[in-house]
Design a protein around this motif. Structure first.
Motif, PDB file in Angstrom:
ATOM      1  N   SER A   1      46.864  36.706  41.343  1.00  0.00           N
ATOM      2  CA  SER A   1      45.929  36.381  40.263  1.00  0.00           C
ATOM      3  C   SER A   1      46.691  36.301  38.950  1.00  0.00           C
ATOM      4  CB  SER A   1      44.811  37.425  40.175  1.00  0.00           C
ATOM      5  OG  SER A   1      45.342  38.703  39.868  1.00  0.00           O
ATOM      6  N   ARG A   2      46.061  35.724  37.944  1.00  0.00           N
ATOM      7  CA  ARG A   2      46.667  35.590  36.625  1.00  0.00           C
ATOM      8  C   ARG A   2      45.705  36.138  35.575  1.00  0.00           C
ATOM      9  NH1 ARG A   2      50.548  32.252  33.956  1.00  0.00           N
ATOM     10  NH2 ARG A   2      51.104  31.274  35.941  1.00  0.00           N
ATOM     11  N   LYS A   3      46.216  36.990  34.695  1.00  0.00           N
ATOM     12  CA  LYS A   3      45.429  37.565  33.612  1.00  0.00           C
ATOM     13  C   LYS A   3      46.029  37.122  32.289  1.00  0.00           C
ATOM     14  CE  LYS A   3      44.233  42.002  31.448  1.00  0.00           C
ATOM     15  NZ  LYS A   3      44.404  43.474  31.542  1.00  0.00           N
ATOM     16  N   HIS A   4      45.175  36.663  31.381  1.00  0.00           N
ATOM     17  CA  HIS A   4      45.624  36.219  30.070  1.00  0.00           C
ATOM     18  C   HIS A   4      45.964  37.430  29.195  1.00  0.00           C
ATOM     19  CE1 HIS A   4      45.916  33.489  26.664  1.00  0.00           C
ATOM     20  NE2 HIS A   4      45.127  34.280  25.972  1.00  0.00           N
ATOM     21  N   LEU A   5      47.197  37.483  28.712  1.00  0.00           N
ATOM     22  CA  LEU A   5      47.603  38.554  27.806  1.00  0.00           C
ATOM     23  C   LEU A   5      47.540  38.108  26.351  1.00  0.00           C
ATOM     24  CD1 LEU A   5      50.725  40.125  29.591  1.00  0.00           C
ATOM     25  CD2 LEU A   5      48.475  41.178  29.276  1.00  0.00           C
TER      26      LEU A   5
ATOM     27  N   ASP B   1      51.064  35.540  30.118  1.00  0.00           N
ATOM     28  CA  ASP B   1      50.090  35.927  31.129  1.00  0.00           C
ATOM     29  C   ASP B   1      50.665  37.067  31.952  1.00  0.00           C
ATOM     30  OD1 ASP B   1      48.355  33.969  30.319  1.00  0.00           O
ATOM     31  OD2 ASP B   1      48.778  32.604  31.988  1.00  0.00           O
TER      32      ASP B   1
ATOM     33  N   ARG C   1      49.653  38.964  38.808  1.00  0.00           N
ATOM     34  CA  ARG C   1      49.464  40.157  39.640  1.00  0.00           C
ATOM     35  C   ARG C   1      49.577  39.777  41.107  1.00  0.00           C
ATOM     36  NH1 ARG C   1      45.272  44.586  37.955  1.00  0.00           N
ATOM     37  NH2 ARG C   1      47.144  45.032  36.731  1.00  0.00           N
TER      38      ARG C   1
ATOM     39  N   ALA D   1      44.371  44.633  43.660  1.00  0.00           N
ATOM     40  CA  ALA D   1      43.986  44.885  42.272  1.00  0.00           C
ATOM     41  C   ALA D   1      43.742  46.367  42.000  1.00  0.00           C
ATOM     42  CB  ALA D   1      42.727  44.086  41.937  1.00  0.00           C
TER      43      ALA D   1
ATOM     44  N   ASP E   1      53.143  43.537  39.064  1.00  0.00           N
ATOM     45  CA  ASP E   1      52.667  42.735  37.945  1.00  0.00           C
ATOM     46  C   ASP E   1      53.884  42.118  37.266  1.00  0.00           C
ATOM     47  OD1 ASP E   1      50.090  43.500  38.455  1.00  0.00           O
ATOM     48  OD2 ASP E   1      49.970  44.955  36.814  1.00  0.00           O
TER      49      ASP E   1
ATOM     50  N   ASP F   1      47.350  48.635  29.220  1.00  0.00           N
ATOM     51  CA  ASP F   1      46.162  48.287  29.998  1.00  0.00           C
ATOM     52  C   ASP F   1      46.186  48.895  31.398  1.00  0.00           C
ATOM     53  OD1 ASP F   1      45.250  46.834  27.880  1.00  0.00           O
ATOM     54  OD2 ASP F   1      45.692  44.860  28.732  1.00  0.00           O
ATOM     55  N   SER F   2      47.305  49.467  31.788  1.00  0.00           N
ATOM     56  CA  SER F   2      47.446  50.013  33.132  1.00  0.00           C
ATOM     57  C   SER F   2      47.100  51.497  33.160  1.00  0.00           C
ATOM     58  CB  SER F   2      48.883  49.828  33.629  1.00  0.00           C
ATOM     59  OG  SER F   2      49.756  50.710  32.934  1.00  0.00           O
TER      60      SER F   2
END
Length: 331
Positions: free
Chosen positions: A24-28, A33, A36, A40, A74, A105-106
């Protein structure tokens, strides 16, 4: 050779190696980005910061394979300049902020910084030390070399470093959007000119492909390494200059590592001509409250640390190192 070649990693590339449900991809930010790989909800996570030339998907695939044997991974991915729009100028602080956000964020991470991303990883670690379960630096240029290695490592800070950075500035030029970059074709030309460790590796691997005695496995390794070395990507001028300066002068993170108490692992390659192991292990002096382990991997060059069988074993070993370093990460 001033930048390490490769192709930008994206979800589709990782999905070609892992089930889509596991990537998956999360916008930072507008600049980065978080890719992951793995579950999750995994309690244990590696946070990998690749070199700034953004080639995690080609250079670091085998290292990631090894890491995944023990925990999810990640990856902080800086956007390719060509993929961004507007007047965004990517700099060192943007990189640090993206890494710091990923850490904060972790629930707690095993941070792994590599090569050109060393200074940014260290500064981010200093900003969020309580979220670190462990910190690993691979091929990290934390101290200058004695004689200048592969045209990349300046002998010492000061006038010679300034001349080195000015030389890089002279190689940059505007891309189609007008943004100043170190072009990929300039990097490749530097490799093909015969200067430095990368040129030697490219020549040796080319000889393997022409050798009738080479085994299929050895030919496959040669093809993979040639692919990495021959696909160069534009690097933002500001990010490159600022990152190199911070790596060698370590102005930004000097004095900010006193609160890091998690275990630290410094990894170099015995035959690394780009970032010799002695330069990597020089970072030990920066950590006054952490237990530091230095490793020199036998019979490995710079790219062996990230791709190939040795890289997979390194990833597996780092995973075991991380699992052994469980700490209370509650804020």
């Amino acid at each position: 050779m001033f930048g390490f070649p490769g192709l930008i990693a994206d979800v589709s590339l990782w999905e070609s190696h892992y089930p889509a449900s596991q990537v998956s991809r999360k916008h930072l930010s507008d600049y980065a980005d978080l890719i992951r790989i793995g579950g999750a909800d995994s309690a244990e996570r590696h946070l990998l910061v690749p070199p700034i030339s953004g080639h995690a998907g080609t250079l670091m695939l085998d290292l990631v394979h090894g890491l995944l044997e023990t925990a999810s991974v990640d990856i902080v991915e800086i956007h390719d300049p060509a993929l961004r729009s507007g007047d965004l100028e990517l700099g060192f602080e943007h990189h640090v902020s993206a890494i710091t956000q990923a850490i904060e964020d972790s629930r707690g991470v095993h941070l792994i910084g590599a090569c050109q991303s060393t200074a940014a990883s260290l500064l981010a670690a200093g900003r969020a030390p309580r979220k670190l379960a462990s910190l690993t630096l691979i091929a990290a240029p934390t101290t200058p070399g004695d004689a200048g290695v592969a045209g990349q490592i300046p002998p010492k800070p000061g006038a010679e470093l300034s001349a080195f950075l000015e030389e890089i500035e002279g190689l940059t030029r505007p891309d189609r959007s007008g943004r100043a970059v170190l072009p990929g074709d300039v990097q490749l030309a530097a490799i093909l000119s015969g200067k430095g460790g990368a040129a030697r590796i490219l020549f040796e691997e080319g000889c393997v492909l022409w050798s009738p005695a080479a085994s299929p496995a050895r030919r496959a390794r040669a093809q993979a390494r040639i692919r990495i070395l021959s696909h160069a990507q534009d690097i933002d001028r500001r990010l490159l200059i600022e990152s190199l300066e911070q790596n060698f002068v370590h102005r930004a993170y000097r004095g900010r590592l006193k609160d890091i108490t998690c275990p630290v692992h410094l990894v170099g390659g015995e035959n690394d001509m780009v970032i010799p192991a002695v330069q990597v292990h020089g970072a030990e002096a920066f950590f006054t409250r952490a237990e530091v382990q230095c490793s020199e991997i036998p019979s490995t060059d710079h790219f062996d640390l990230f791709c190939g069988e040795a890289a997979m074993q390194i990833g597996h070993s780092l995973g075991k190192f991380s699992v052994l370093q469980e700490r209370d990460l509650r804020a």
